[in-house]
Design a protein around this motif. Structure first.
Motif, PDB file in Angstrom:
ATOM      1  N   ARG A 382       0.919  -1.067   0.121  1.00  0.00           N
ATOM      2  CA  ARG A 382       0.100  -0.089  -0.135  1.00  0.00           C
ATOM      3  C   ARG A 382       0.930   1.176  -0.001  1.00  0.00           C
ATOM      4  N   LEU A 383       0.744   2.250  -1.067  1.00  0.00           N
ATOM      5  CA  LEU A 383       1.420   3.358  -1.101  1.00  0.00           C
ATOM      6  C   LEU A 383       0.625   4.560  -0.744  1.00  0.00           C
ATOM      7  N   ALA A 384       1.069   5.311   0.105  1.00  0.00           N
ATOM      8  CA  ALA A 384       0.301   6.538   0.703  1.00  0.00           C
ATOM      9  C   ALA A 384       1.365   7.787   0.556  1.00  0.00           C
ATOM     10  N   VAL A 385       0.763   8.696   0.146  1.00  0.00           N
ATOM     11  CA  VAL A 385       1.504  10.039  -0.182  1.00  0.00           C
ATOM     12  C   VAL A 385       0.713  11.259   0.729  1.00  0.00           C
ATOM     13  N   ALA A 386       1.179  12.073   1.326  1.00  0.00           N
ATOM     14  CA  ALA A 386       0.573  13.253   2.055  1.00  0.00           C
ATOM     15  C   ALA A 386       1.331  14.425   1.433  1.00  0.00           C
ATOM     16  N   HIS A 387       0.899  15.670   1.106  1.00  0.00           N
ATOM     17  CA  HIS A 387       1.425  16.720   0.823  1.00  0.00           C
ATOM     18  C   HIS A 387       1.098  17.931   1.828  1.00  0.00           C
ATOM     19  N   ALA A 388       1.904  18.788   2.072  1.00  0.00           N
ATOM     20  CA  ALA A 388       1.955  19.938   3.205  1.00  0.00           C
ATOM     21  C   ALA A 388       0.946  20.897   2.447  1.00  0.00           C
ATOM     22  N   VAL A 389       0.038  21.296   3.442  1.00  0.00           N
ATOM     23  CA  VAL A 389      -0.931  22.220   2.751  1.00  0.00           C
ATOM     24  C   VAL A 389      -1.115  23.280   3.897  1.00  0.00           C
ATOM     25  N   PRO A 390      -1.505  24.577   3.699  1.00  0.00           N
ATOM     26  CA  PRO A 390      -1.990  25.354   4.697  1.00  0.00           C
ATOM     27  C   PRO A 390      -3.229  25.058   5.569  1.00  0.00           C
ATOM     28  N   VAL A 391      -3.153  25.171   6.953  1.00  0.00           N
ATOM     29  CA  VAL A 391      -4.251  25.003   7.655  1.00  0.00           C
ATOM     30  C   VAL A 391      -4.162  26.334   8.617  1.00  0.00           C
ATOM     31  N   GLY A 392      -4.996  27.220   8.112  1.00  0.00           N
ATOM     32  CA  GLY A 392      -5.199  28.481   9.028  1.00  0.00           C
ATOM     33  C   GLY A 392      -3.813  29.232   8.529  1.00  0.00           C
ATOM     34  N   GLY A 393      -3.302  29.504   9.853  1.00  0.00           N
ATOM     35  CA  GLY A 393      -1.854  29.974   9.581  1.00  0.00           C
ATOM     36  C   GLY A 393      -0.806  29.150   9.729  1.00  0.00           C
ATOM     37  N   PHE A 394      -1.096  27.957   9.969  1.00  0.00           N
ATOM     38  CA  PHE A 394      -0.072  27.064   9.961  1.00  0.00           C
ATOM     39  C   PHE A 394      -0.237  26.079   8.717  1.00  0.00           C
TER      40      PHE A 394
END
Length: 420
Positions: A382-394
């Protein structure tokens, strides 16, 4: 009447000749041409021979390749000399003759590529050579990398303009170009260096016997396309049906393309797997099966833009379309896994040593891959990829849908109880 037995096989000599004509030939080549009963070649090449070469002169028809066995058979038992430009075994007629005639005698001449490298001071081992003779200019796009040197064999006088246009369209307008004409002959000429951006679009074409030298320079704002699988998603035109970059790189790693191999890409979507398979080596081939005509047309456009216009697109439904295809070395299934019999048909089509890789994001298809893993072995991941995205000011992680991948190699000794 009993037909006469066939005559002895032809004695075929393949003689390389340059723009310097008869004067540039060594004595063994001259002797082969003088003694030949039949002289085969292009009109331009035959005109370079003096009257002392008295054999019957036969001009190659067009298209040339299908005519080779017929012409050899028509002159069986006679001494044949075939004229070729430069080195006959380097993008020349020598290959076709070696496939058709029994051990032809090859007498090479320096190729235009050797002359070009000598004139430019370019070590040949550091240069990529491509031919656009009888091939689309789009093939050039696969070789475009910043800093690379290319020698392009031209089809005719219009090829340099086509090369310049393609460089501009693909973000390589700053590349430096020179055209070398009539190499080795009295009319040899090299144009002044210019960028593809500045290449004279209104100038009349030069000599048809030419080679284009390119020093690749990527424009600062052009998308960077590397030499390994995992091109940016932005490189593709798509409607969302695209194997994303990181999963695509892992999938090509499991497929393990090697020179000359053929891939079936089932459920092509945007064609990314087949395209990047073919980009790994010029001799890699691929067929993609995509039933949706809009997507099939999109795959063709993507393949041309990314330098692999030879990708074959089959606009039919699998598994029915598979019966018409040549035997694959590897199969990728990226869609349609739940179609009855598809996975079994793909597995059955593989020879021993062939690879199958299938990806899915649905539970229904995942169950099929789990069953295939039990039957045929291989690897289930199982291949899983996550991307960093804005969450409010974080900043936080956004998880993409995980991909289940089954990969397996067909072996002589399957797992106990497996159906083969």
């Amino acid at each position: 009447m009993t037909p006469a037995p066939p005559g002895p096989p032809s004695a075929v000599s393949v003689v390389g000749i340059g723009a310097d004509g008869w004067d540039g030939l060594p004595e063994p080549s001259r002797t082969a041409l003088r003694e030949a009963e039949v002289l085969l070649g292009g009109a331009r090449q035959l005109d370079l021979l003096p009257p002392e070469c008295g054999g019957e002169r036969v001009t190659w028809p067009s298209p040339l390749r299908p005519a080779v066995p017929r012409l050899l058979a028509a002159h069986a038992g006679r001494r044949i000399a075939v004229l070729a430009s430069g080195d006959p075994m380097f993008y020349g007629i020598g290959r076709a003759l070696a496939e058709e005639a029994a051990a032809p005698r090859v007498l090479p001449h320096p190729s235009s590529v050797s002359y070009a490298a000598a004139r430019l001071g370019w070590p040949l081992e550091d240069v990529e050579v491509l031919t656009l003779v009888g091939r689309p200019a789009a093939r050039l796009a696969r070789a475009l990398h910043d800093g690379r040197r290319l020698l392009v064999l031209s089809a005719d006088a219009t090829t340099p303009g086509e090369v310049a246009a393609l460089l501009r369209e693909r973000g390589f307008g700053p590349s430096r170009m020179r055209v070398l004409e009539q190499l080795g002959g009295d009319r040899e000429r090299t144009t002044a260096e210019a960028t593809a951006d500045d290449w004279g679009r209104e100038e009349a074409p030069g000599d048809p016997l030419n080679i284009v030298a390119v020093e690749c320079r990527r424009a600062p704002d052009a998308l960077r396309l590397g030499a390994v699988p995992g091109l940016p998603d932005q490189a593709y035109e798509h409607d969302g049906q695209l194997t994303k970059r990181h999963i695509r790189a892992a999938t090509l790693g499991a497929l393990a393309p090697a020179p000359g191999e053929l891939l079936w890409d089932i459920g092509g979507g945007s064609g990314s797997i087949a395209i990047e398979w073919m980009r790994t080596h010029p001799s890699c081939r691929a067929v993609t099966v995509e039933r949706d005509p809009v997507r099939a047309a999109r795959i063709t456009r993507n393949a041309e833009r990314l330098g692999v216009p030879g990708l074959v697109v089959i606009g039919k439904e699998a598994p029915a379309a598979l019966a018409e295809l040549p035997v694959p070395d590897a199969v990728f299934v990226g869609g349609g896994l739940t179609a009855p019999g598809l996975l079994d048909a793909c597995w059955d089509a593989l020879p021993v040593g062939g690879r199958l890789v299938a990806n899915t994001v649905t539970l229904e298809s995942e169950a099929l891959l789990a069953e295939a893993h039990r039957s045929h072995g291989g690897e289930l991941v199982r291949l899983a990829v996550a991307h960093a995205v804005p969450v409010g000011g974080f900043t936080g992680w956004r998880q993409a849908m995980p991909v289940t991948q089954w990969s397996a190699v067909k072996t002589v000794n399957p797992l106990p109880g497996a159906v083969t």
